[in-house]
Design a protein around this motif. Structure first.
Motif, short mmCIF file in Angstrom:
data_model
loop_
_atom_site.label_atom_id
_atom_site.label_comp_id
_atom_site.label_asym_id
_atom_site.label_seq_id
_atom_site.Cartn_x
_atom_site.Cartn_y
_atom_site.Cartn_z
N ALA A 32 0.83 -1.20 0.00
CA ALA A 32 0.00 0.00 0.00
C ALA A 32 0.87 1.25 0.00
O ALA A 32 2.04 1.22 0.38
N ALA A 33 0.26 2.37 -0.41
CA ALA A 33 1.02 3.61 -0.55
C ALA A 33 1.54 4.16 0.77
O ALA A 33 2.48 4.96 0.78
N ASP A 34 0.94 3.75 1.90
CA ASP A 34 1.41 4.24 3.19
C ASP A 34 2.61 3.47 3.72
O ASP A 34 3.08 3.73 4.84
N GLY A 35 3.14 2.52 2.93
CA GLY A 35 4.32 1.77 3.33
C GLY A 35 4.04 0.42 3.95
O GLY A 35 4.97 -0.34 4.22
N ARG A 36 2.77 0.10 4.16
CA ARG A 36 2.44 -1.20 4.75
C ARG A 36 2.38 -2.28 3.67
O ARG A 36 1.82 -2.08 2.59
N VAL A 37 2.96 -3.43 3.98
CA VAL A 37 2.92 -4.61 3.11
C VAL A 37 2.17 -5.70 3.88
O VAL A 37 2.51 -6.00 5.03
N THR A 38 1.16 -6.27 3.24
CA THR A 38 0.30 -7.26 3.90
C THR A 38 0.31 -8.55 3.12
O THR A 38 0.26 -8.55 1.89
N ALA A 39 0.36 -9.66 3.86
CA ALA A 39 0.23 -10.99 3.28
C ALA A 39 -1.17 -11.51 3.59
O ALA A 39 -1.59 -11.51 4.75
N THR A 73 7.40 5.30 2.24
CA THR A 73 6.02 5.18 1.77
C THR A 73 6.00 5.31 0.25
O THR A 73 7.03 5.15 -0.41
N ALA A 74 4.83 5.61 -0.31
CA ALA A 74 4.64 5.72 -1.76
C ALA A 74 5.13 4.47 -2.49
O ALA A 74 5.81 4.55 -3.51
N LEU A 75 4.75 3.31 -1.93
CA LEU A 75 5.13 2.05 -2.57
C LEU A 75 4.35 1.89 -3.87
O LEU A 75 3.14 2.04 -3.91
N CYS A 76 5.07 1.60 -4.94
CA CYS A 76 4.45 1.61 -6.27
C CYS A 76 4.72 0.36 -7.08
O CYS A 76 4.18 0.20 -8.18
N SER A 77 5.55 -0.55 -6.56
CA SER A 77 5.86 -1.77 -7.29
C SER A 77 6.31 -2.83 -6.31
O SER A 77 6.97 -2.54 -5.30
N LEU A 78 5.93 -4.09 -6.61
CA LEU A 78 6.17 -5.21 -5.70
C LEU A 78 6.56 -6.42 -6.52
O LEU A 78 5.97 -6.70 -7.57
#
Length: 354
Positions: free
Chosen positions: A129-136, A153-158
């Motif tokens: 998510a854009a707030d920096g949280r990564v969820t499984a 933050t501003a995560l845009c690619s995974l």
């Protein structure tokens, strides 16, 4: 639709007759498309700016189903088994829909906007998510398994592999996390905006930067830099890597082939349009889409233009190669499948479909 000849650019040097593709189908989906088609088991899945997801027959473009949600959608992500398709939206929703019918299986509300396409591996859906949280999430029912926070933050690619979760941040940096507990393994260049998660090949990770216009090779295990090459313009997308060569494109329209060992330039070709997406390696060719609305096939060995196809609008997503065709989605909402000549159909050893 009938098979028809590819439109050729008068400025391009086109190869011999028979070396160019032909249009398999061309379909309008009535919405801006900024992400690549994803092809699995005879179906092309497409996420659109108006929140719609379409499933098209990969052979003739016939629409199998469409569904719509709130917000701009990411590229859809089919599960390995092919029975579910996952997508995220900038409204912060994660969707799981039936791959055959488009009917909803489950939904999950993320903590912020989702710009990165979800990744599915070993029964787990990973969401950035854009707030920096990564969820499984559990792929079967969307229940939360674990969550961790990235340093930027501003995560845009995974991206995900057997060991790591890799994320890119427009606030700065590329990051690798342990996929089981989220522990940060390394971070690279947190002062530079990075739009695409690193490309992994063997023990190296390759990163392009928006700020500074560089491509860097780093250790996939430690994040330590091995070499860097200055491109002179932003590298908005991840490189494509295979057979000892790093292929990267920049927003000024330059396409580079760099030696994976030391970053020296093997060749450079300048196209008359900005490139915002990763090149696609297939057979003897490198397929590159640009914002002038062209798909160019370059010879992987020397960068010579083999053929070009002109779409109906700018293209900002990568070309998808699957089932003997190149699938292209443009910003005008047209999806085109090009039946590829024989020399462009297979991926060379060490290269991955993008």
């Amino acid at each position: 639709m009938r098979d028809e000849s590819v439109t050729r650019s008068p400025s391009a040097e086109i190869g011999r007759a028979g070396d160019s593709p032909r249009v398999r189908f061309r379909v309008r989906v009535a919405s801006r498309v900024e992400t690549p088609p994803v092809v699995r088991d005879g179906t092309a899945y497409l996420g659109c700016a108006n929140g719609s997801i379409h499933a098209l027959d990969a052979a003739d473009g016939r629409r199998r189903w469409s569904t719509r949600t709130e917000g701009r959608t990411t590229a859809p992500t089919p599960a390995a088994a092919g029975d579910v398709v996952y997508a995220g939206t900038d409204a912060g929703r994660i969707l799981a829909v039936d791959a055959e019918t488009g009917e909803s299986r489950w939904e999950f509300s993320a903590t912020a906007s989702v710009q990165a396409a979800p990744r599915v591996d070993d029964g787990t859906v990973f969401v950035a998510a854009a707030d920096g949280r990564v969820t499984a999430l559990h792929a079967a029912d969307g229940s939360r398994l674990r969550t961790f926070r990235n340093a930027s933050t501003a995560l845009c690619s995974l991206a995900v592999d057997d060991e790591r979760l890799l994320v890119a941040s427009l606030d700065g940096g590329a990051f690798a996390h342990d996929r089981t507990d989220g522990r940060e393994r390394w971070r690279f260049d947190p002062a530079a905006a990075v739009r695409s998660a690193p490309a992994i090949a063997d023990d190296a990770a390759y990163v392009g930067t928006v700020d500074g216009g560089r491509v860097c090779a780093i250790s996939a295990n430690t994040g330590r830099e091995r070499w860097r090459a200055d491109l002179g313009a932003s590298a908005w997308a991840a490189p494509a890597v295979g057979e000892g060569t790093v292929f990267v494109a920049s927003t000024d329209g330059s396409v580079w082939a760099l030696d994976a060992a030391d970053g020296t330039t093997d060749w450079r070709t300048d196209l008359n349009g900005g490139v915002w997406a990763s090149p696609t390696t297939t057979g003897k060719a490198l397929l590159v889409a640009d914002d002038a609305g062209r798909v160019s096939a370059l010879d992987r060995t020397d960068g010579t233009v083999l053929w070009q196809y002109r779409a109906t609008a700018p293209i900002v997503g990568p070309v998808t190669v699957a089932e003997g065709a190149a699938f292209v989605a443009d910003c005008g909402g047209t999806v085109t499948a090009l039946s590829l000549p024989e020399g462009c159909r297979s991926l060379p050893e060490g290269c991955r479909e993008r």
